[in-house]
Design an enzyme around this catalytic site. Structure first.
Site, PDB file in Angstrom:
ATOM      1  N   LYS A 200       0.819  -1.210   0.000  1.00  0.00           N
ATOM      2  CA  LYS A 200       0.000   0.000   0.000  1.00  0.00           C
ATOM      3  C   LYS A 200       0.857   1.267   0.000  1.00  0.00           C
ATOM      4  O   LYS A 200       0.571   2.205  -0.748  1.00  0.00           O
ATOM      5  CB  LYS A 200      -0.904  -0.034   1.234  1.00  0.00           C
ATOM      6  CG  LYS A 200      -2.095   0.869   1.128  1.00  0.00           C
ATOM      7  CD  LYS A 200      -3.173   0.453   2.113  1.00  0.00           C
ATOM      8  CE  LYS A 200      -2.624   0.461   3.537  1.00  0.00           C
ATOM      9  NZ  LYS A 200      -3.389   1.360   4.396  1.00  0.00           N
ATOM     10  N   ARG A 275     -11.737   4.312   9.104  1.00  0.00           N
ATOM     11  CA  ARG A 275     -11.457   2.989   9.641  1.00  0.00           C
ATOM     12  C   ARG A 275     -12.741   2.302  10.101  1.00  0.00           C
ATOM     13  O   ARG A 275     -12.746   1.111  10.378  1.00  0.00           O
ATOM     14  CB  ARG A 275     -10.518   3.148  10.845  1.00  0.00           C
ATOM     15  CG  ARG A 275      -9.408   2.149  10.871  1.00  0.00           C
ATOM     16  CD  ARG A 275      -8.524   2.411  12.067  1.00  0.00           C
ATOM     17  NE  ARG A 275      -7.233   3.003  11.697  1.00  0.00           N
ATOM     18  CZ  ARG A 275      -6.258   2.341  11.077  1.00  0.00           C
ATOM     19  NH1 ARG A 275      -6.403   1.081  10.739  1.00  0.00           N
ATOM     20  NH2 ARG A 275      -5.128   2.932  10.793  1.00  0.00           N
ATOM     21  N   ARG A 314       9.683 -10.445   4.727  1.00  0.00           N
ATOM     22  CA  ARG A 314      10.213  -9.140   5.110  1.00  0.00           C
ATOM     23  C   ARG A 314      10.917  -9.255   6.472  1.00  0.00           C
ATOM     24  O   ARG A 314      11.976  -8.681   6.686  1.00  0.00           O
ATOM     25  CB  ARG A 314       9.030  -8.176   5.205  1.00  0.00           C
ATOM     26  CG  ARG A 314       9.375  -6.745   5.402  1.00  0.00           C
ATOM     27  CD  ARG A 314       8.156  -5.878   5.146  1.00  0.00           C
ATOM     28  NE  ARG A 314       7.194  -5.932   6.238  1.00  0.00           N
ATOM     29  CZ  ARG A 314       5.982  -5.383   6.194  1.00  0.00           C
ATOM     30  NH1 ARG A 314       5.565  -4.776   5.109  1.00  0.00           N
ATOM     31  NH2 ARG A 314       5.171  -5.451   7.213  1.00  0.00           N
ATOM     32  N   ARG A 320      12.739  -8.280  11.944  1.00  0.00           N
ATOM     33  CA  ARG A 320      11.712  -7.775  12.877  1.00  0.00           C
ATOM     34  C   ARG A 320      10.988  -8.945  13.523  1.00  0.00           C
ATOM     35  O   ARG A 320      10.300  -9.724  12.851  1.00  0.00           O
ATOM     36  CB  ARG A 320      10.709  -6.907  12.124  1.00  0.00           C
ATOM     37  CG  ARG A 320      11.187  -5.493  11.946  1.00  0.00           C
ATOM     38  CD  ARG A 320      10.224  -4.709  11.100  1.00  0.00           C
ATOM     39  NE  ARG A 320       8.868  -4.710  11.633  1.00  0.00           N
ATOM     40  CZ  ARG A 320       7.897  -3.950  11.125  1.00  0.00           C
ATOM     41  NH1 ARG A 320       8.139  -3.155  10.106  1.00  0.00           N
ATOM     42  NH2 ARG A 320       6.688  -3.990  11.649  1.00  0.00           N
ATOM     43  N   ARG A 332      -3.279 -10.125  12.756  1.00  0.00           N
ATOM     44  CA  ARG A 332      -3.363  -8.830  12.061  1.00  0.00           C
ATOM     45  C   ARG A 332      -4.259  -8.935  10.827  1.00  0.00           C
ATOM     46  O   ARG A 332      -5.013  -8.030  10.507  1.00  0.00           O
ATOM     47  CB  ARG A 332      -1.959  -8.350  11.656  1.00  0.00           C
ATOM     48  CG  ARG A 332      -1.250  -7.646  12.805  1.00  0.00           C
ATOM     49  CD  ARG A 332       0.214  -7.465  12.538  1.00  0.00           C
ATOM     50  NE  ARG A 332       0.482  -6.526  11.448  1.00  0.00           N
ATOM     51  CZ  ARG A 332       1.697  -6.361  10.927  1.00  0.00           C
ATOM     52  NH1 ARG A 332       2.710  -7.061  11.391  1.00  0.00           N
ATOM     53  NH2 ARG A 332       1.876  -5.492   9.962  1.00  0.00           N
TER      54      ARG A 332
END
Ligand code: IMP
Length: 376
Positions: A200, A275, A314, A320, A332
């Protein structure tokens, strides 16, 4: 040709033939699949005159046995619908007991297809499927489902590829839209949706650059207001520090002030807002107060399995820890779906929701987004 003139009106290039052909490929593939194991011969009902080019192109791609039947209807005069459907010529063959695919050039208000479905039922058709090359979701408020759509377009008058302005313009292989150069350009308001890992951020930057938009991300706005020590920022800071969520009206206030204060842009790209449905309604009200509206919601789609793959990939590169845990990622994803589903329904109702396939390279996805947004 970039522009064409038909009688008193000028039209500019809107959808190139290559895009039309690709859309027809997709629709034909779906219908072919559905007829793979069928042994009856369905009726392909061409609604004259507008649909002759589309019907011809579609039929050339069909791999099953089918019969062409035509009917001639008219509902448009000049550039607007009369709301009344006239039958200029009836069905050219009996449709009783047959499966019928209605092939339309365009579905606008839906008056024509609703009338046609009634007629087909009266004539005893066994089943009816609606297939249209073009669809104006903002104009369509009927309950009849449309089974196959080639390309969704905004509420504008178009010609070419079978479509006419007072019977001319049907011969062009590309599609043209009426050129309203005299009018002041309207500000564009795009909402960008996309699950984590859909790219995005990258695509938002590309849209901002190509269309001269101002990118509004709620997270960035909050940080900016806090850093500037504004009244809103101070309120937001206090709430964040005590561990509370920033309430809707604070976020909405920031967005409204951004709309007012940013000048010299062609529009705004909203990311992370709205949202909730309440926020979506607030946005509609905010824009309606100045006679404006959301232009389109662009939703980048990728399958859940790919989200997991991309985020864990990623994580491996960036080290991470929060991205490496698959159960965290799945949570998520679930949150994203739960949050956006009602909003998607909300925007679909107003015909402003458009999906873009997010599977592919960054360049491919960007081209798909541009192809869609160019139409607004
Ligand atoms: P509806 O009955 O409002 O859905 O309109 C369907 C018919 O109106 C189509 O088959 C076209 O003949 C005509 N029509 C709708 N929109 C357009 C347009 O943008 N250009 C040319 N004809 C249109």
């Amino acid at each position: 040709m970039e522009k064409i003139k038909l009688f008193d009106k000028t039209f500019r290039l809107f959808i190139r033939n290559a895009e039309i052909e690709a859309a027809i490929d997709k629709v034909a593939e779906q219908i072919n699949k559905e007829n793979e194991d069928c042994c009856d011969i369905p009726v392909i009902l061409c609604v004259l005159n507008g649909s002759m080019m589309f019907t011809s192109a579609l039929m050339k791609r069909f791999t099953f046995n089918c019969e062409l039947v035509t009917i001639k209807l008219a509902s448009y005069a000049g550039t607007s619908s009369t709301g009344e459907v006239k039958e200029l010529m009836g069905f050219t063959a009996d449709v009783r007991g047959r499966r019928v695919y209605v092939i339309e050039d365009i579905v606008d208000t839906g008056t024509t297809i609703v009338e046609l479905e009634k007629k087909l039922k009266e004539h005893g058709a066994a089943s009816i499927k609606i297939c249209t090359l073009l669809f104006k979701p903002e104009s369509y408020h009927k309950d009849l489902p449309i089974d196959y759509v080639g390309i969704s377009i905004p509420k504008a008058f178009i010609v070419g590829y079978g479509l006419d302005y007072n019977e001319v313009g049907r011969n062009f292989e590309d599609i043209y839209v009426i050129d309203e150069e005299g009018d002041a350009p309207r500000m564009k308001y795009y909402v960008l949706f996309g699950p984590p890992g859909a790219g995005k951020g990258t695509q938002a930057s590309a849209m901002v650059e190509r269309y001269g938009l101002h990118h509004i991300s709620t997270g960035n706005l909050l940080r900016k207001e806090i850093a500037a020590g504004s009244e809103l920022g101070l309120r937001a800071k206090a709430l964040i520090e005590e561990g509370s969520l920033v309430p809707d009206e604070v976020v909405e206030g920031m967005i409204a002030s951004e709309f007012r204060s940013v000048k010299g842009v062609n529009g705004f790209l909203l990311d992370g807002f709205p949202r909730t449905i309440a926020q979506a309604k607030a946005l509609d009200e905010m824009l309606a107060s100045t006679g404006e509206e959301v232009t389109a919601v662009v939703s980048i789609m990728i399958p859940d399995s790919m989200i997991v793959e991309r985020i864990s990939g990623r994580a491996a590169v960036e080290g991470r820890a929060d991205d490496a845990d698959v159960s965290v990622i799945r949570h998520r994803i679930d949150t994203y779906h739960a949050q956006t589903e009602p909003e998607i329904t909300y925007y679909k109702k107003s015909g402003k929701y458009f999906e873009v396939d997010g599977v592919g390279t960054i360049d491919q996805v960007r081209e798909r987004i541009f192809e869609l947004v160019d139409r607004f």
